[in-house]
Design a protein around this motif. Sequence first.
Motif: not given
Length: 235
Positions: A114, A116, A160, A164-165, A176, A179
Motif C-alpha cells: 500500500w 499513500w 495515483c 492514496g489510502t 489498496s 494506490c
Amino acid sequence: MEDLHVHHRAGPDVLTARRPAAVAVLALLLLGASAESAVADGPGGGVQCPPKELDCDITAVDPGEPADSKPGKPGGGGGGALAQQAVKNLRLKGADIGIAPKPSGVGVVGMPVWIWNRPSPTHTGPATASASAGGVTVTATAKVRKVSYRMGDGSDPVVCTAPGTPYAAEYGKRMSPDCGHRYTAPSSTVGGGRYKVTATTTWDVEWAGAGQTGTITTTRDATTSVEIREVQVLN
C-alpha cells in the motif's frame, strides 16, 4: 529534482500566459531487536522471516526555484516573473510517502504493498501564495495532479491521482483501492538488498495577476525504500 514543463498551444514555452476571457494489501513484518525471527502483524500474519537489522531511508527533495525558470517571458508586463516568484513562495514538496510494509519492516513477495501521500498543503495541496512588485500582485494556487511511484523493480510506474489510502490492520490482505503494488521477486535481487521507491509529484499551478492568467506545471521528487523477502516455511 524538479522539472518545469510548458503548456502552450503554439510553442514549447515552459509557462503559458493567456487572457482571462481566452482561457495489501500488505505484509507488515516488525523485527524484534533480539528476537530469533520477525512475525508479520498485518496482512500475511504468521509469516516469519529470519532476523535482520534494517535501515530506514526516507528523503524528500525540495529543490526551490524551478530550474527552467524564465522570468518575465509569459505575457510581458512582469506577470511571468511574479508568477515564478509566487511558485517559489508556495514551497511545494515531493510526496510525504506512506508505505506498507514500513521501511523499518519487511514485506513478502506477492503480498500487496500500500502506498499513500500524507496530506498537507505542501505535499498534496491546495496551496496558495502571492508575489508583488511595483504595485502588481500575482497569486498562484497549486494542486497535485498525480504522483508516479517507480517501485525499483523495473515495473511500470504506479500512477495515483488520489493521495492514496493509509494501510490499517483491519484491511487484512486486500489490495489498496487506489494506490498499490505487488513485488514478484525479493529485494535481494537488486543492489543494496532494498527496493528504492521514487515518487514524482506533478503539480499544476494556476496563477493570475497583472491582467494575465496562466498555468505552470512543475514536479518534485521524494524517495523511500523497502525490503521484500521470500516466505520462510518453518516446521
